[in-house]
Design an enzyme around this catalytic site. Sequence first.
Site, PDB file in Angstrom:
ATOM      1  N   TYR A   1      -4.276  -3.523   1.710  1.00 28.00           N
ATOM      2  CA  TYR A   1      -3.789  -2.138   1.785  1.00 28.00           C
ATOM      3  C   TYR A   1      -4.977  -1.179   1.838  1.00 28.00           C
ATOM      4  CZ  TYR A   1      -1.221   2.116   0.341  1.00 28.00           C
ATOM      5  OH  TYR A   1      -0.688   3.386   0.257  1.00 28.00           O
TER       6      TYR A   1
ATOM      7  N   LYS B   1      -6.015   1.124   5.022  1.00 23.07           N
ATOM      8  CA  LYS B   1      -6.003   2.585   4.887  1.00 23.07           C
ATOM      9  C   LYS B   1      -7.388   3.170   5.198  1.00 23.07           C
ATOM     10  CE  LYS B   1      -1.683   3.358   3.647  1.00 23.07           C
ATOM     11  NZ  LYS B   1      -0.745   3.985   4.599  1.00 23.07           N
TER      12      LYS B   1
ATOM     13  N   THR C   1       7.395   8.230  -5.191  1.00 20.22           N
ATOM     14  CA  THR C   1       8.298   7.798  -4.106  1.00 20.22           C
ATOM     15  C   THR C   1       8.774   6.367  -4.396  1.00 20.22           C
ATOM     16  OG1 THR C   1       6.665   6.685  -2.735  1.00 20.22           O
ATOM     17  CG2 THR C   1       6.832   9.078  -2.464  1.00 20.22           C
TER      18      THR C   1
END
Length: 266
Positions: free
Chosen positions: A157, A161, A192
């Site tokens: 990740y 990114k 979220t």
Amino acid sequence: MAALDGQVAIVTGGGSGIGRATALHLAGEGARVVVVGRRKGPLDEVVDEIRAAGGQAWAKPADLAKREDLQALVRWTEGQLGSVDILVNNAGASSRVRNIRWIDQEDWDATIAVNLNAVYVLIQAVLPGMLKAGRGTIVTVSSLAALRPSLLGGAPYGAAKAAVRNLMDYMHTTFRNNGIRTTTILPGEVNTPIMDTRVRPPSAQERAAMVSPDDVARAVALCCTLPPRTTIEELVISPTLQRDQGPDVEISRWLGAPDSEKPEKQ
Ligand code: NAP
């Protein structure tokens, strides 16, 4: 007249979290918004909410890991609505296992596919239309993990990114004189649904102190609504409060480890 009247926007990951809030903001500014994700239900809900408020939106289910899905999405958008003025590369996900010691190839590849490869495919698909129009805005939601990688988001990740941030810098350098502006957004912790996929999902109290998806969406909307002469190249958006992430990091370290490697208390 609203700032984005008639403009065509694609928002990936638009069914939830930051993408959902972004779709609502862009539609509120008059954009015609194509909302993309794998699950049709959440996309339909966002579209219904936009239409109920007098805006224009369409739900287009697509898997960002599938190149042909993305190319078909852009073909449909250009055919039905015209060339794309705004692309928000927002969809993203972490790997299941966070530690590079235990992560398998499939988990690694899937994380790179959605966070990096899909951005390449979508940019390549919308660019001819933007170049022909001599204008366009591309916003990519990277992460603070690009700058401060850790076990919280995990190895692939953070790597994806960071790569996507580099890609956006490349876009800015290469296409700014064609009227194309590009922004990288690097959020810290945002409250979220992605938080439910953390190895230790944060408590309600911890989540309440995080950045809200609407805060990030307002920043995305700003990047899109400023006059075309102005580009916000990059924005780092953090919670004011720095919580102690140490215990979460420690739990993340051991997910996927063979029992023989785990310390006693894990
Ligand atoms: P979220 O609510 O989980 O949103 C992620 C969205 O991406 C979902 O709507 C999901 O929809 C979509 N998605 C995931 N994989 C997909 C695939 N293969 N194909 C199509 N759509 C896919 O979480 P969020 O926090 O709003 O995430 C938005 C972006 O912000 C992500 O890029 C994330 O990495 C980034 N970010 C979040 C935080 C944070 O703390 N929340 C911090 C830094 C960066 P479906 O499941 O329906 O496909």
